[in-house]
Design an enzyme around this catalytic site. Structure first.
Site, PDB file in Angstrom:
ATOM      1  N   GLY A   1      -1.528  -9.441  11.067  1.00  0.00           N
ATOM      2  CA  GLY A   1      -2.334  -9.732   9.871  1.00  0.00           C
ATOM      3  C   GLY A   1      -2.645  -8.417   9.176  1.00  0.00           C
ATOM      4  O   GLY A   1      -2.336  -7.341   9.696  1.00  0.00           O
ATOM      5  N   ASN A   2      -3.280  -8.506   8.038  1.00  0.00           N
ATOM      6  CA  ASN A   2      -3.613  -7.290   7.292  1.00  0.00           C
ATOM      7  C   ASN A   2      -4.646  -6.457   8.062  1.00  0.00           C
ATOM      8  O   ASN A   2      -5.231  -6.931   9.039  1.00  0.00           O
ATOM      9  CB  ASN A   2      -4.154  -7.661   5.900  1.00  0.00           C
ATOM     10  CG  ASN A   2      -3.805  -6.602   4.854  1.00  0.00           C
ATOM     11  OD1 ASN A   2      -3.685  -5.426   5.178  1.00  0.00           O
ATOM     12  ND2 ASN A   2      -3.636  -7.025   3.622  1.00  0.00           N
TER      13      ASN A   2
ATOM     14  N   LYS B   1      -8.461  -9.051  13.954  1.00  0.00           N
ATOM     15  CA  LYS B   1      -7.594  -9.115  15.147  1.00  0.00           C
ATOM     16  C   LYS B   1      -8.342  -8.629  16.394  1.00  0.00           C
ATOM     17  O   LYS B   1      -8.290  -9.248  17.450  1.00  0.00           O
ATOM     18  CB  LYS B   1      -6.326  -8.263  14.933  1.00  0.00           C
ATOM     19  CG  LYS B   1      -5.476  -8.723  13.765  1.00  0.00           C
ATOM     20  CD  LYS B   1      -4.276  -7.825  13.527  1.00  0.00           C
ATOM     21  CE  LYS B   1      -4.610  -6.431  13.073  1.00  0.00           C
ATOM     22  NZ  LYS B   1      -5.297  -6.349  11.764  1.00  0.00           N
ATOM     23  N   THR B   2      -9.046  -7.507  16.241  1.00  0.00           N
ATOM     24  CA  THR B   2      -9.756  -6.926  17.387  1.00  0.00           C
ATOM     25  C   THR B   2     -10.829  -7.883  17.907  1.00  0.00           C
ATOM     26  O   THR B   2     -10.944  -8.088  19.125  1.00  0.00           O
ATOM     27  CB  THR B   2     -10.418  -5.587  16.974  1.00  0.00           C
ATOM     28  OG1 THR B   2      -9.421  -4.770  16.378  1.00  0.00           O
ATOM     29  CG2 THR B   2     -11.009  -4.861  18.166  1.00  0.00           C
TER      30      THR B   2
ATOM     31  N   GLU C   1      -2.446  -7.023  20.236  1.00  0.00           N
ATOM     32  CA  GLU C   1      -2.795  -6.738  18.844  1.00  0.00           C
ATOM     33  C   GLU C   1      -1.632  -5.949  18.254  1.00  0.00           C
ATOM     34  O   GLU C   1      -1.336  -4.843  18.696  1.00  0.00           O
ATOM     35  CB  GLU C   1      -4.087  -5.912  18.796  1.00  0.00           C
ATOM     36  CG  GLU C   1      -4.536  -5.626  17.382  1.00  0.00           C
ATOM     37  CD  GLU C   1      -5.891  -4.943  17.330  1.00  0.00           C
ATOM     38  OE1 GLU C   1      -6.422  -4.582  18.395  1.00  0.00           O
ATOM     39  OE2 GLU C   1      -6.406  -4.772  16.220  1.00  0.00           O
TER      40      GLU C   1
ATOM     41  N   MET D   1     -12.810  -4.196   5.646  1.00  0.00           N
ATOM     42  CA  MET D   1     -12.536  -2.814   6.062  1.00  0.00           C
ATOM     43  C   MET D   1     -13.658  -1.895   5.572  1.00  0.00           C
ATOM     44  O   MET D   1     -14.126  -1.020   6.295  1.00  0.00           O
ATOM     45  CB  MET D   1     -11.178  -2.400   5.482  1.00  0.00           C
ATOM     46  CG  MET D   1     -10.729  -0.985   5.754  1.00  0.00           C
ATOM     47  SD  MET D   1     -11.366   0.252   4.614  1.00  0.00           S
ATOM     48  CE  MET D   1     -10.580  -0.149   3.060  1.00  0.00           C
TER      49      MET D   1
ATOM     50  N   ARG E   1     -16.882  -2.327   7.694  1.00  0.00           N
ATOM     51  CA  ARG E   1     -16.899  -1.714   9.022  1.00  0.00           C
ATOM     52  C   ARG E   1     -16.919  -0.174   8.935  1.00  0.00           C
ATOM     53  O   ARG E   1     -17.262   0.497   9.890  1.00  0.00           O
ATOM     54  CB  ARG E   1     -15.742  -2.205   9.874  1.00  0.00           C
ATOM     55  CG  ARG E   1     -14.446  -1.477   9.646  1.00  0.00           C
ATOM     56  CD  ARG E   1     -13.402  -1.842  10.659  1.00  0.00           C
ATOM     57  NE  ARG E   1     -12.101  -1.417  10.199  1.00  0.00           N
ATOM     58  CZ  ARG E   1     -10.981  -2.038  10.435  1.00  0.00           C
ATOM     59  NH1 ARG E   1     -10.979  -3.139  11.147  1.00  0.00           N
ATOM     60  NH2 ARG E   1      -9.843  -1.578   9.982  1.00  0.00           N
TER      61      ARG E   1
HETATM   62  N1  DCP Z   1      -2.067   1.285  11.040  1.00  0.00           N
HETATM   63  C1  DCP Z   1      -0.978   1.797  10.366  1.00  0.00           C
HETATM   64  N2  DCP Z   1       0.261   1.573  10.830  1.00  0.00           N
HETATM   65  C2  DCP Z   1       0.454   0.814  11.928  1.00  0.00           C
HETATM   66  C3  DCP Z   1      -0.628   0.236  12.605  1.00  0.00           C
HETATM   67  C4  DCP Z   1      -1.900   0.496  12.111  1.00  0.00           C
HETATM   68  O1  DCP Z   1      -1.141   2.454   9.344  1.00  0.00           O
HETATM   69  N3  DCP Z   1       1.701   0.630  12.354  1.00  0.00           N
HETATM   70  C5  DCP Z   1      -3.423   1.650  10.588  1.00  0.00           C
HETATM   71  C6  DCP Z   1      -4.082   0.680   9.647  1.00  0.00           C
HETATM   72  C7  DCP Z   1      -5.547   0.815   9.991  1.00  0.00           C
HETATM   73  C8  DCP Z   1      -5.565   1.203  11.467  1.00  0.00           C
HETATM   74  O2  DCP Z   1      -4.267   1.755  11.718  1.00  0.00           O
HETATM   75  O3  DCP Z   1      -6.117   1.864   9.250  1.00  0.00           O
HETATM   76  C9  DCP Z   1      -5.799   0.024  12.397  1.00  0.00           C
HETATM   77  O4  DCP Z   1      -5.044  -1.010  11.865  1.00  0.00           O
HETATM   78  P1  DCP Z   1      -4.951  -2.511  12.339  1.00  0.00           P
HETATM   79  O5  DCP Z   1      -4.904  -3.398  11.156  1.00  0.00           O
HETATM   80  O6  DCP Z   1      -3.794  -2.632  13.237  1.00  0.00           O
HETATM   81  O7  DCP Z   1      -6.272  -2.740  13.186  1.00  0.00           O
HETATM   82  P2  DCP Z   1      -7.702  -3.155  12.638  1.00  0.00           P
HETATM   83  O8  DCP Z   1      -8.690  -2.623  13.615  1.00  0.00           O
HETATM   84  O9  DCP Z   1      -7.840  -2.767  11.207  1.00  0.00           O
HETATM   85  O10 DCP Z   1      -7.597  -4.716  12.719  1.00  0.00           O
HETATM   86  P3  DCP Z   1      -8.731  -5.806  12.684  1.00  0.00           P
HETATM   87  O11 DCP Z   1      -9.800  -5.354  11.752  1.00  0.00           O
HETATM   88  O12 DCP Z   1      -7.996  -7.030  12.226  1.00  0.00           O
HETATM   89  O13 DCP Z   1      -9.237  -5.912  14.069  1.00  0.00           O
END
Ligand code: DCP
Length: 198
Positions: free
Chosen positions: A6-7, A12-13, A82, A141, A144
Site C-alpha cells: 500500500g502507499n 501497514k505497521t 510488511e 504521514m 505521524r
Molecule cells: N520507502 C522507500 N522505498 C522502499 C520502501 C520504503 O522509499 N522500497 C520509504 C517510504 C517511507 C518509509 O520508507 O518514507 C517507510 O515506508 P513504508 O510505506 O514501507 O512504511 P510506513 O511505515 O510508511 O507504512 P505504514 O504507515 O503503512 O505502516
C-alpha cells in the site's frame, strides 16, 4: 508468504502489530536499520535528496527486506510481511526511474537482484493491498511526523498511488484489497478473516 502493500502511511505497521499480538508470525519492515545503518540515517539522506540516494536506498531496502524474510522463514508455514522485494522494484524503484532519479541500468540491476533474491523462496506468494486515497495517506504521514519524511509531497504520494493502481490490475497474486480508510480494527478484522481461509 503474505505481503502487505500500500502507499506510505496507510497503516501497514499498525495492521502487522495487531496480527503479531494475535500470534501471527509477522516480519516488520526494517525501518530502524534504514535510519541507523552503522550510524548512517539512509532514510533521511534519501528523503532529502532522492536523485542522489535513490539507488543506494533501494539497494538497502531490497537486501534488508530479503534478509528479514530469510531470517524469519524457517519452518513457518505462513509469514506475513510488511512490503516485499517485489514492491521495492515494482513500486518505488519504478517511480524513481520514471522521475529520472534512477538510470535504466540501475533500475534493471535492481529488478535482476530482486528476481535473484525472491527466487530463493519456494513459497506460495499472496499480496494484500491496503487502499486509501493518496491525499489520505499523505495526511496520515504528516500526522505521524516521522522527521525523515517531512519533505515528501502530495505529488509523490499521487505518483506512488498511480503505480500501485497499475500494479493492482496486473498482479495475479493479489488476493485481497482492503479499504484502509476504515479504522485499524476493521482493517484487522477483514485481514484476519482472509488469513483464516487462506
Ligand atoms: N520507502 C522507500 N522505498 C522502499 C520502501 C520504503 O522509499 N522500497 C520509504 C517510504 C517511507 C518509509 O520508507 O518514507 C517507510 O515506508 P513504508 O510505506 O514501507 O512504511 P510506513 O511505515 O510508511 O507504512 P505504514 O504507515 O503503512 O505502516
Amino acid at each position: 508468504m503474505v505481503y502487505v502493500e500500500g502507499n506510505i502511511g496507510v497503516g501497514k505497521t499498525t495492521l502487522l502489530q495487531k496480527l503479531a499480538e494475535k500470534g501471527y508470525p509477522v516480519v516488520q519492515e526494517p525501518v530502524k536499520l534504514w535510519t541507523d545503518c552503522n550510524g548512517v540515517n539512509f532514510l533521511d539522506l534519501y528523503s532529502k535528496d532522492l536523485p542522489k540516494w535513490a539507488f543506494t536506498f533501494q539497494t538497502l531496502a531490497l537486501f534488508s527486506i530479503w534478509h528479514e524474510q530469510a531470517e524469519a522463514c524457517g519452518n513457518q508455514p505462513i509469514i506475513i510481511m510488511e512490503r516485499s522485494v517485489h514492491s521495492v522494484v515494482k513500486i518505488f524503484a519504478l517511480n524513481q526511474f520514471k522521475n529520472g532519479f534512477l538510470s535504466l541500468p540501475q533500475y534493471l540491476l535492481l529488478e535482476k537482484l530482486s528476481q535473484m533474491l525472491s527466487g530463493r523462496f519456494k513459497r506460495r506468494e499472496v499480496f494484500i493491498y491496503l487502499h486509501t486515497t493518496a491525499e489520505e495517506a499523505h495526511h496520515r504521514m504528516k500526522l505521524r511526523a516521522r522527521s525523515e519524511e517531512t519533505g515528501l509531497s502530495l505529488q509523490y504520494f499521487q505518483q506512488l498511488q498511480e503505480i500501485l493502481l497499475g500494479w493492482m490490475t496486473k498482479e495475479e497474486k493479489l488476493q485481497l484489497v482492503v479499504n484502509a480508510s476504515q479504522g485499524p480494527q476493521e482493517v484487522f478484522r477483514v485481514v484476519e478473516r482472509f488469513l483464516q481461509v487462506l
